[in-house]
Design a protein around this motif. Structure first.
Motif, PDB file in Angstrom:
ATOM      1  N   TYR A 265       0.810  -1.211   0.000  1.00 14.15           N
ATOM      2  CA  TYR A 265       0.000   0.000   0.000  1.00 14.15           C
ATOM      3  C   TYR A 265       0.851   1.273   0.000  1.00 14.15           C
ATOM      4  O   TYR A 265       0.406   2.313  -0.491  1.00 14.15           O
ATOM      5  N   ARG A 266       2.049   1.195   0.543  1.00  9.59           N
ATOM      6  CA  ARG A 266       2.908   2.378   0.567  1.00  9.59           C
ATOM      7  C   ARG A 266       3.291   2.787  -0.853  1.00  9.59           C
ATOM      8  O   ARG A 266       3.161   3.962  -1.238  1.00  9.59           O
ATOM      9  N   ARG A 267       3.763   1.820  -1.654  1.00 10.03           N
ATOM     10  CA  ARG A 267       4.138   2.144  -3.042  1.00 10.03           C
ATOM     11  C   ARG A 267       2.904   2.493  -3.880  1.00 10.03           C
ATOM     12  O   ARG A 267       2.979   3.323  -4.789  1.00 10.03           O
ATOM     13  N   ALA A 268       1.776   1.847  -3.574  1.00  9.25           N
ATOM     14  CA  ALA A 268       0.547   2.175  -4.295  1.00  9.25           C
ATOM     15  C   ALA A 268       0.165   3.628  -4.037  1.00  9.25           C
ATOM     16  O   ALA A 268      -0.212   4.358  -4.959  1.00  9.25           O
ATOM     17  N   ARG A 269       0.270   4.069  -2.783  1.00  5.33           N
ATOM     18  CA  ARG A 269      -0.077   5.451  -2.458  1.00  5.33           C
ATOM     19  C   ARG A 269       0.891   6.430  -3.137  1.00  5.33           C
ATOM     20  O   ARG A 269       0.484   7.496  -3.616  1.00  5.33           O
ATOM     21  N   LYS A 270       2.153   6.057  -3.208  1.00  2.00           N
ATOM     22  CA  LYS A 270       3.130   6.914  -3.876  1.00  2.00           C
ATOM     23  C   LYS A 270       2.769   7.108  -5.351  1.00  2.00           C
ATOM     24  O   LYS A 270       2.805   8.229  -5.883  1.00  2.00           O
ATOM     25  N   ALA A 271       2.390   6.011  -6.014  1.00  4.07           N
ATOM     26  CA  ALA A 271       1.970   6.105  -7.414  1.00  4.07           C
ATOM     27  C   ALA A 271       0.718   6.968  -7.534  1.00  4.07           C
ATOM     28  O   ALA A 271       0.584   7.780  -8.457  1.00  4.07           O
ATOM     29  N   GLY A 272      -0.204   6.808  -6.579  1.00  7.49           N
ATOM     30  CA  GLY A 272      -1.420   7.603  -6.579  1.00  7.49           C
ATOM     31  C   GLY A 272      -1.139   9.092  -6.414  1.00  7.49           C
ATOM     32  O   GLY A 272      -1.754   9.931  -7.081  1.00  7.49           O
ATOM     33  N   ASP A 273      -0.208   9.426  -5.533  1.00  9.88           N
ATOM     34  CA  ASP A 273       0.156  10.830  -5.330  1.00  9.88           C
ATOM     35  C   ASP A 273       0.728  11.436  -6.611  1.00  9.88           C
ATOM     36  O   ASP A 273       0.433  12.592  -6.961  1.00  9.88           O
TER      37      ASP A 273
ATOM     38  N   ASP B 240      -9.526   3.534 -14.838  1.00  6.16           N
ATOM     39  CA  ASP B 240      -8.437   2.869 -14.115  1.00  6.16           C
ATOM     40  C   ASP B 240      -7.786   3.821 -13.107  1.00  6.16           C
ATOM     41  O   ASP B 240      -7.451   3.434 -11.982  1.00  6.16           O
ATOM     42  N   MET B 241      -7.591   5.072 -13.514  1.00  7.49           N
ATOM     43  CA  MET B 241      -6.963   6.042 -12.633  1.00  7.49           C
ATOM     44  C   MET B 241      -7.851   6.314 -11.418  1.00  7.49           C
ATOM     45  O   MET B 241      -7.372   6.364 -10.272  1.00  7.49           O
ATOM     46  N   ALA B 242      -9.144   6.470 -11.655  1.00 12.49           N
ATOM     47  CA  ALA B 242     -10.075   6.706 -10.543  1.00 12.49           C
ATOM     48  C   ALA B 242     -10.103   5.508  -9.595  1.00 12.49           C
ATOM     49  O   ALA B 242     -10.139   5.676  -8.370  1.00 12.49           O
ATOM     50  N   THR B 243     -10.071   4.305 -10.153  1.00 12.13           N
ATOM     51  CA  THR B 243     -10.063   3.095  -9.324  1.00 12.13           C
ATOM     52  C   THR B 243      -8.862   3.086  -8.389  1.00 12.13           C
ATOM     53  O   THR B 243      -8.988   2.803  -7.186  1.00 12.13           O
ATOM     54  N   LEU B 244      -7.690   3.403  -8.933  1.00 10.77           N
ATOM     55  CA  LEU B 244      -6.480   3.416  -8.112  1.00 10.77           C
ATOM     56  C   LEU B 244      -6.543   4.515  -7.049  1.00 10.77           C
ATOM     57  O   LEU B 244      -6.269   4.272  -5.868  1.00 10.77           O
ATOM     58  N   LEU B 245      -6.901   5.719  -7.454  1.00 11.57           N
ATOM     59  CA  LEU B 245      -6.900   6.834  -6.514  1.00 11.57           C
ATOM     60  C   LEU B 245      -7.882   6.613  -5.365  1.00 11.57           C
ATOM     61  O   LEU B 245      -7.582   6.913  -4.202  1.00 11.57           O
ATOM     62  N   LEU B 246      -9.063   6.084  -5.672  1.00 17.80           N
ATOM     63  CA  LEU B 246     -10.009   5.776  -4.603  1.00 17.80           C
ATOM     64  C   LEU B 246      -9.471   4.685  -3.685  1.00 17.80           C
ATOM     65  O   LEU B 246      -9.637   4.732  -2.455  1.00 17.80           O
ATOM     66  N   ALA B 247      -8.790   3.703  -4.275  1.00 19.82           N
ATOM     67  CA  ALA B 247      -8.245   2.593  -3.480  1.00 19.82           C
ATOM     68  C   ALA B 247      -7.183   3.058  -2.503  1.00 19.82           C
ATOM     69  O   ALA B 247      -7.048   2.499  -1.402  1.00 19.82           O
ATOM     70  N   VAL B 248      -6.405   4.092  -2.867  1.00 15.82           N
ATOM     71  CA  VAL B 248      -5.313   4.542  -1.984  1.00 15.82           C
ATOM     72  C   VAL B 248      -5.746   5.696  -1.087  1.00 15.82           C
ATOM     73  O   VAL B 248      -4.921   6.307  -0.406  1.00 15.82           O
ATOM     74  N   GLY B 249      -7.044   6.029  -1.091  1.00 12.67           N
ATOM     75  CA  GLY B 249      -7.541   7.001  -0.131  1.00 12.67           C
ATOM     76  C   GLY B 249      -7.730   8.409  -0.649  1.00 12.67           C
ATOM     77  O   GLY B 249      -8.112   9.299   0.112  1.00 12.67           O
ATOM     78  N   VAL B 250      -7.473   8.648  -1.934  1.00 14.25           N
ATOM     79  CA  VAL B 250      -7.728   9.968  -2.515  1.00 14.25           C
ATOM     80  C   VAL B 250      -9.200  10.018  -2.918  1.00 14.25           C
ATOM     81  O   VAL B 250      -9.741   9.037  -3.415  1.00 14.25           O
ATOM     82  N   LYS B 251      -9.862  11.165  -2.711  1.00 14.34           N
ATOM     83  CA  LYS B 251     -11.292  11.221  -3.032  1.00 14.34           C
ATOM     84  C   LYS B 251     -11.637  12.277  -4.063  1.00 14.34           C
ATOM     85  O   LYS B 251     -12.289  11.972  -5.082  1.00 14.34           O
ATOM     86  N   GLU B 252     -11.226  13.506  -3.883  1.00 15.50           N
ATOM     87  CA  GLU B 252     -11.690  14.596  -4.725  1.00 15.50           C
ATOM     88  C   GLU B 252     -11.345  14.380  -6.196  1.00 15.50           C
ATOM     89  O   GLU B 252     -12.205  14.496  -7.074  1.00 15.50           O
ATOM     90  N   ALA B 253     -10.080  14.066  -6.486  1.00 14.27           N
ATOM     91  CA  ALA B 253      -9.643  13.909  -7.878  1.00 14.27           C
ATOM     92  C   ALA B 253     -10.356  12.754  -8.592  1.00 14.27           C
ATOM     93  O   ALA B 253     -10.842  12.922  -9.719  1.00 14.27           O
TER      94      ALA B 253
END
Length: 568
Positions: free
Chosen positions: A378-386, A406-419
């Protein structure tokens, strides 16, 4: 371009009457492709006995492509198996994609392969004949003569087709039908195809129905089903395609179309089963294996998805249809199997193989984040999301729909919401009448535990798009054309990739010019709107129809550039 695969065999009578002496074989250019020198020499001698003089030879698919790119050949004799590199099927496929053949060129596929999958696979790419080795000189010359005379029937039609003058080509079909009863069925088939290219599905239906009234050819019934599918009559199309397959289980195009219909209906499980059956019958199609892999990945059928993606990569190595999607899909499969090392190697490979594609870096980064997340890192996933969130904030332009999802799926999965919420609303606004896609957007919200919020957001997005479009249409129907044009310009700026809005904007501008006369600036703007449609969704029937309307408005003295199109 001759009739598509599955057409009825040419009647033998005219071919039998036409003799070898009727053709000036000495003036033609020939290419013989075979990896064995002895076979090349035998075929060359047979052609010389026909009177041929200009005969080139190639020992590999790559060498054949180099020659085809420089010289327009009248006759090509190509072996199916050519050793390392491209096989004969891939050479033919690439020659057609890059339009390296004359409209009247004859392509004879020659092979010792008798397996059903080889014959079906080759037939999908429309060779003019498939000859099984060993071939006697008499058989070769008889088949060549027969095919050559059949091709000449379509020569002028094909020339008009190559110039994208589909209406003239259709008129030539009608003229030929009146004097050529032997080939009238094939000419009707060609006319139906041309009417579809011209955005005239009703006239295409008439041609297919005329054929079916004489005999229920499977290709004609499939043609009618494709028109129903395009019109949104999915259940009727599904029944017809299933009936065609029941009568001929080797009619591969019906499987592909049936699978596409199931996907349009949101029936992914049924689509995967149909594609799996088709892939067993004809496994060497890059596009079919890619589709199978993508559907199975969505369903979580990882073993089948992995098998399809690996096959797609293998057969695509030397194919013009080589697909980045197979690498990215296989990386996702590996991530879900916790095989992160192979997944990352695939992402490196895809960026190297498709370095010229500006979207590949972005898609690889999204897939990398999904791989890390699905494998538990999850740490590397969040880094990619950022990193992706920063890219979204820096560039207001949005990528293709599938990339957005695909981008929205990843960003939601790592805890980002607005984007990601903004991305999903963007997709919904620009595709407000695509129920299957909106269902996919809702599933992404559901997976992120935002189901109720997602329902409301999608409802609001649909209303925004509908209100924008309806206001412009209302102004148009009220006769306020100039106001309607200005409103639709605003709508296009707001929703630049909404197909309905773009189509209506083009139609309103055309209506204005039909009433008030052609305006060069408005004509150029209309052409750009239509080309935007073609970039988003190539092959739309209404696109071809509106382009024809625009072309008729342009004065003969005007520069033709504004209405130039690369539509397929």
């Amino acid at each position: 371009m001759t009739a598509p695969p599955g057409a009825p065999a040419a009647a033998a009578a005219p071919a039998a009457r036409a003799t070898l002496a009727d053709v000036d074989w000495a003036s033609k250019n020939y290419l013989v492709v075979d990896d064995f020198i002895g076979i090349r020499q035998l075929l060359r001698e047979s052609l010389r006995n026909l009177g041929a003089k200009n005969i080139d030879q190639a020992s590999s698919g790559g060498e054949a492509m180099a020659l085809l790119s420089r010289i327009r050949y009248d006759v090509v004799l190509c072996d199916y198996n050519l050793g390392e590199g491209k096989n004969g099927q891939q050479v033919l496929e690439e020659a057609r994609v890059h339009q390296l053949l004359l409209p009247s060129s004859v392509w004879l596929m020659v092979s010792a392969e008798k397996s059903m999958e080889s014959v079906i696979g080759a037939a999908e790419h429309q060779p003019d004949a498939y000859l099984i080795k060993p071939i006697t000189e008499g058989v070769l010359l008889t088949r060549l003569n027969r095919v050559w005379h059949k091709k000449q029937v379509f020569r002028m039609i094909d020339l008009a087709y190559g110039e994208k003058d589909y209406l003239r080509a259709a008129a030539l079909c009608d003229a030929q039908i009146d004097v050529d009863q032997v080939h009238h069925i094939e000419l009707l088939r060609m006319k139906a195809h041309l009417m579809l290219k011209s955005g005239e599905p009703d006239k295409a239906r008439e041609a297919y129905e005329r054929v079916v009234a004489e005999r229920e050819y499977q290709w004609a019934r499939s043609g009618l089903a494709k028109i129903r599918m395009t019109n949104g009559e999915y259940e009727q199309a599904r029944q017809i395609f299933q009936g065609v397959i029941a009568e001929n289980r080797y009619y591969i195009d019906a499987y592909d179309q049936l699978a596409a219909t199931h996907q349009l209906m949101g029936q992914l499980e049924e689509a995967s089963k149909v594609l799996e059956r088709a892939a067993k019958l004809s496994p060497n199609s890059v596009l079919r294996q890619r589709s199978l892999g993508q559907v199975c990945l969505k369903l979580g059928k990882l073993p089948m998805a992995e098998k399809a993606f690996r096959k797609c990569i293998a057969i695509g190595e030397y194919s013009v249809m080589k697909s980045a999607d197979a690498y990215l899909g296989l990386a996702r499969v590996c991530g879900q199997k916790n095989e992160v090392k192979e997944a990352l190697a695939l992402l490196q490979a895809v960026q190297k193989e498709f370095a010229g594609d500006e979207l590949i870096g972005l898609r690889a980064k999204i897939t990398e984040g999904l791989v890390y997340h699905e494998s538990g890192d999850y740490r590397r996933a969040r880094k990619a999301g950022d990193e992706l969130e920063a890219l979204l904030n820096a560039d207001p332009a949005r990528p293709a729909v599938a990339v957005c999802l695909d981008m929205a799926t990843l960003l939601l999965a790592v805890g980002v919401k607005e984007a990601p919420v903004e991305l999903l609303c963007y997709v919904a606004r620009n595709n407000h009448d695509n129920s299957v896609l909106l269902d996919e957007v809702q599933r992404i919200f559901d997976k992120a535990r935002m189901g109720e919020e997602g329902i409301a957001l999608i409802r609001d997005a649909k209303k925004q798009a509908t209100d924008l479009m309806n206001q412009g249409v209302l102004l148009w129907r009220s006769g306020k054309l100039q106001e309607a044009i200005e409103w639709m310009r605003h709508a296009r700026l707001t929703l630049p990739n909404n197909m309905r809005i773009l189509f209506n904007a083009a139609q309103i501008q055309l209506s204005h010019m039909q009433q008030s006369g052609y305006e060069a600036a408005l004509g150029a703007e209309t052409a750009e709107v239509l080309l935007q449609i073609d970039r988003i969704g190539p092959g739309q029937q209404r696109f071809a129809q509106l382009m024809e309307q625009l072309a008729r408005l342009v004065p003969a003295t005007a520069v033709a550039t504004p209405v130039t199109t690369t539509a397929t």
